[in-house]
Design an enzyme around this catalytic site. Structure first.
Site, PDB file in Angstrom:
ATOM      1  N   GLU A  72       0.882  -1.171   0.000  1.00  0.00           N
ATOM      2  CA  GLU A  72       0.000   0.000   0.000  1.00  0.00           C
ATOM      3  C   GLU A  72       0.917   1.217   0.000  1.00  0.00           C
ATOM      4  O   GLU A  72       0.977   1.978   0.949  1.00  0.00           O
ATOM      5  CB  GLU A  72      -0.907   0.000   1.248  1.00  0.00           C
ATOM      6  CG  GLU A  72      -1.986   1.082   1.238  1.00  0.00           C
ATOM      7  CD  GLU A  72      -2.766   1.166   2.552  1.00  0.00           C
ATOM      8  OE1 GLU A  72      -2.386   0.492   3.518  1.00  0.00           O
ATOM      9  OE2 GLU A  72      -3.753   1.918   2.594  1.00  0.00           O
ATOM     10  N   HIS A  82      -4.447  -4.742  -0.218  1.00  0.00           N
ATOM     11  CA  HIS A  82      -4.129  -3.671  -1.167  1.00  0.00           C
ATOM     12  C   HIS A  82      -3.258  -4.150  -2.335  1.00  0.00           C
ATOM     13  O   HIS A  82      -3.680  -4.134  -3.476  1.00  0.00           O
ATOM     14  CB  HIS A  82      -3.478  -2.460  -0.496  1.00  0.00           C
ATOM     15  CG  HIS A  82      -4.408  -1.749   0.416  1.00  0.00           C
ATOM     16  ND1 HIS A  82      -5.499  -1.058  -0.042  1.00  0.00           N
ATOM     17  CD2 HIS A  82      -4.439  -1.649   1.764  1.00  0.00           C
ATOM     18  CE1 HIS A  82      -6.154  -0.547   0.980  1.00  0.00           C
ATOM     19  NE2 HIS A  82      -5.538  -0.896   2.094  1.00  0.00           N
TER      20      HIS A  82
HETATM   21 ZN   LIG Z   1      -6.658  -1.870   5.545  1.00  0.00          ZN
END
Ligand SMILES: [Zn+2]
Ligand SMILES: *[C@@H]1O[C@H](CO)[C@@H](O)[C@H](O)[C@H]1NC(C)=O
Ligand SMILES: *[C@@H]1O[C@H](CO)[C@@H](O)[C@H](O)[C@H]1NC(C)=O
Ligand SMILES: *[C@@H]1O[C@H](CO)[C@@H](O)[C@H](O)[C@H]1NC(C)=O
Ligand SMILES: *[C@@H]1O[C@H](CO)[C@@H](O)[C@H](O)[C@H]1NC(C)=O
Ligand SMILES: *[C@@H]1O[C@H](CO)[C@@H](O)[C@H](O)[C@H]1NC(C)=O
Ligand SMILES: *[C@@H]1O[C@H](CO)[C@@H](O)[C@H](O)[C@H]1NC(C)=O
Ligand SMILES: *[C@@H]1O[C@H](CO)[C@@H](O)[C@H](O)[C@H]1NC(C)=O
Ligand SMILES: *[C@@H]1O[C@H](CO)[C@@H](O)[C@H](O)[C@H]1NC(C)=O
Length: 507
Positions: free
Chosen positions: A354, A379
């Site tokens: 992320e 992510h």
């Molecule tokens: Zn999260």
């Protein structure tokens, strides 16, 4: 000059076409058709067999999407805060709300419920105190005797008395709401000019919510309300990333982590009893990545114990907090290897990638998560920059939990059409769509994120097959046993058929 530039270009085009057509003739339209079909079949859901009802719905969706794409104010190209009111009136969005979406696999414990409920319901309960921090945030606590002062915060005020002196508390309530979410009516680019600015506010909002939701009676109601909001959005199963904090009572006494996990278990059971078409929820125990190695070792040991004692509700373990500021997974490798060394099962569901800090230590989290045998990747925004990680994730079916609105609000991508998951979906990489912290982003459930995925990076090429595949993925890549998955799939199929049948009349 122009001719010189054109000639090599033409030569390259001819080389490709000549190779494809096997001769010097003009391109064969049938071959073109075949190539396009090949590409379409490679995408998520590209090989899905569709029923007549699904095909009819698909034709309708395609027409709706064409109209949406032609808009000058195309919502996926805008910041979600500016696009939300447009999305709400979109016929595709309204259809996606009704669509049975299976499971939400990446959702955090204290951002499941619309902040309006926190203000209108929770802060109106008796014994609720609030103080103003020196940098314009707020903190809360429930207390029967009056709480001890908090450093760097104004003296506590009892909201009940404070509101009683006001003629109209709406403005106060709105300002409290503003502190509990990142959502704003102002220009989001001005309010949040950088990743640092938006993450600072993220953390402040989190701390503001903390005192409200860790009050034991509220904790229970909050979770029930969270399940309700997801259920209303046609979600039938959840995996909640949960910090399992100590909770407190009015007299200041506290409950430990086991109480918190047991409460999740009880409330889930109660909710499923009240809503038989809801399958249930499981908890992924999370800890902040800012802690030190010895603390991590202790927490991993506790996680193993909880997983052993509560196998039905406890799905596994993860680290939370901003990756770019926290410690990388590799730093904790010894602690995180304890379960495998001891032969004790503890599935991992790591947030990884992320980030847009290419090449930093944190950027290695993706490979490290896979080395540590993560079950899914939270992510995986940076996955396209890691061809080896991408290969392993695909081969081992380690699904990527894609949360488009979160990535946009936290400033990894502006225009959702450019989200890297477009590439992952074009090649049927195992992905699921989720919403991360819907309440912080002014969203709810999963429909907004499904909209961004389907209309934004899905483009005109994604269709009912893509939606169906994403939903089936959310069940197949869940932590449920194969037998439970069959049960959820059967439950889902019934409502899916109804949805497809009804939608042709609805629009
Ligand atoms: Zn999260
Ligand atoms: C607050 O929520 C609780 C639990 O969901 C509910 O029982 C109660 O009626 C609500 N109170 C108000 C004032 O909305
Ligand atoms: C705001 O104050 C809190 C303590 O009241 C502190 O934890 C936080 O770091 C401060 N944030 C900023 C952006 O100064
Ligand atoms: C209270 O204030 C809000 C905004 O300041 C206003 O919209 C609302 O009409 C007011 N309510 C009453 C009952 O006066
Ligand atoms: C947070 O609350 C304080 C105090 O009510 C207020 O001054 C401030 O504007 C609020 N912040 C936001 C972002 O709404
Ligand atoms: C690690 O963190 C814990 C809890 O915050 C603290 O008690 C301990 O002293 C720390 N250990 C080291 C070696 O810093
Ligand atoms: C990951 O799985 C491999 C192969 O099953 C195993 O050898 C290794 O010990 C595991 N590592 C961890 C940290 O779980
Ligand atoms: C990824 O896998 C494909 C097919 O299995 C292979 O051709 C390719 O070389 C691999 N790429 C990397 C970077 O490992
Ligand atoms: C859908 O409609 C068809 C034909 O109208 C009907 O035979 C079928 O039973 C319906 N299915 C559901 C799940 O409603």
């Amino acid at each position: 000059m122009a001719m010189q530039l054109q000639r090599p270009h033409a030569a390259v085009v001819c080389l490709v076409l000549c190779y494809l057509t096997g001769g010097m003739t003009a391109p064969d339209p049938r071959q073109r058709e075949a190539l396009m079909e090949l590409e379409a079949s490679m995408q998520t859901g590209g090989r899905m067999l569709l029923t007549d009802a699904e095909l009819r719905l698909d034709a309708l969706l395609f027409k709706m999407k064409q109209q949406e794409v032609e808009r000058a104010d195309f919502p996926p190209a805008m910041h979600f805060f500016k696009a939300r009111h447009l999305i709400r009136t979109s016929p595709i969005f309204q259809l996606l709300q009704k669509m049975p979406k299976g499971g939400a696999l990446h959702v955090h414990d204290f951002s499941m419920v619309d902040v309006e409920w926190l203000v209108k319901n929770v802060t109106y309960r008796p014994h609720c105190y609030m103080c103003f921090t020196y940098n314009q945030s707020v903190r809360f606590i429930f207390s029967s005797q009056g709480p001890k002062p908090l450093p760097r915060c104004s003296p506590w005020i009892l909201l009940e008395n404070f509101r009683a002196k006001m003629i109209n508390a709406t403005e106060l309530d709105n300002s409290i709401m503003g502190n509990l979410t990142l959502f704003t009516q102002q220009d989001p680019e001005t309010v949040y000019p950088s990743q640092d600015a938006v993450w600072d506010r993220f953390e402040q909002a989190f701390l503001a919510v903390w005192g409200l939701v860790t009050y034991a009676p509220v904790f229970r109601d909050y979770y029930y309300q969270g399940l309700t909001e997801f259920y209303m959005d046609n979600i039938m199963y959840l995996e909640v990333r949960a910090l399992l904090p100590e909770t407190y009572e009015l007299d200041g006494s506290t409950h430990d982590r086991t109480w918190t996990l047991k409460t999740y278990q009880e409330v889930t059971r109660q909710f499923t009893e009240d809503h038989p078409d809801f399958f249930g929820a499981r908890i992924i125990f999370t800890v902040h990545r800012g802690i030190n190695i010895s603390a991590m070792t202790g927490v991993v040991e506790e996680a193993m114990k909880l997983h052993r004692d509560f196998p039905d509700i406890m799905a596994g373990f993860d680290l939370v907090g901003r990756e770019d500021r926290g410690r990388p997974l590799w730093y904790f490798r010894d602690a995180l290897s304890l379960p495998s060394e001891r032969g004790v099962p503890l599935p991992f569901f790591f947030h990884a990638g992320e980030t847009d800090l290419e090449g930093t230590e944190v950027d290695q989290n993706l490979l490290d998560a896979l080395l540590l045998n993560t079950s899914r990747i939270g992510h995986g925004f940076a996955l396209l920059r890691h061809p080896v990680a991408r290969n392993i994730s695909k081969k081992k079916e380690v699904a990527v939990e894609v949360c488009p609105i979160s990535n946009q609000v936290l400033k990894l991508v502006n225009d959702i059409r450019n989200h890297p998951a477009a590439v992952l979906m074009s090649e049927n990489h195992p992905v699921v769509i989720s919403s991360d912290d819907p309440a912080l982003f002014g969203a709810s459930g999963l429909s907004y994120d499904f909209y961004e995925a389907f209309v934004g990076f899905g483009g005109l090429g994604s269709n009912i097959g893509s939606l169906k595949a994403l939903v089936i993925n959310s069940i197949r890549y869940s932590s449920l046993t194969p037998k439970q998955q069959e049960k959820v799939l059967a439950l889902w199929q019934t409502s899916w058929n109804k949805f497809c049948n009804n939608s042709k009349n609805a629009f």
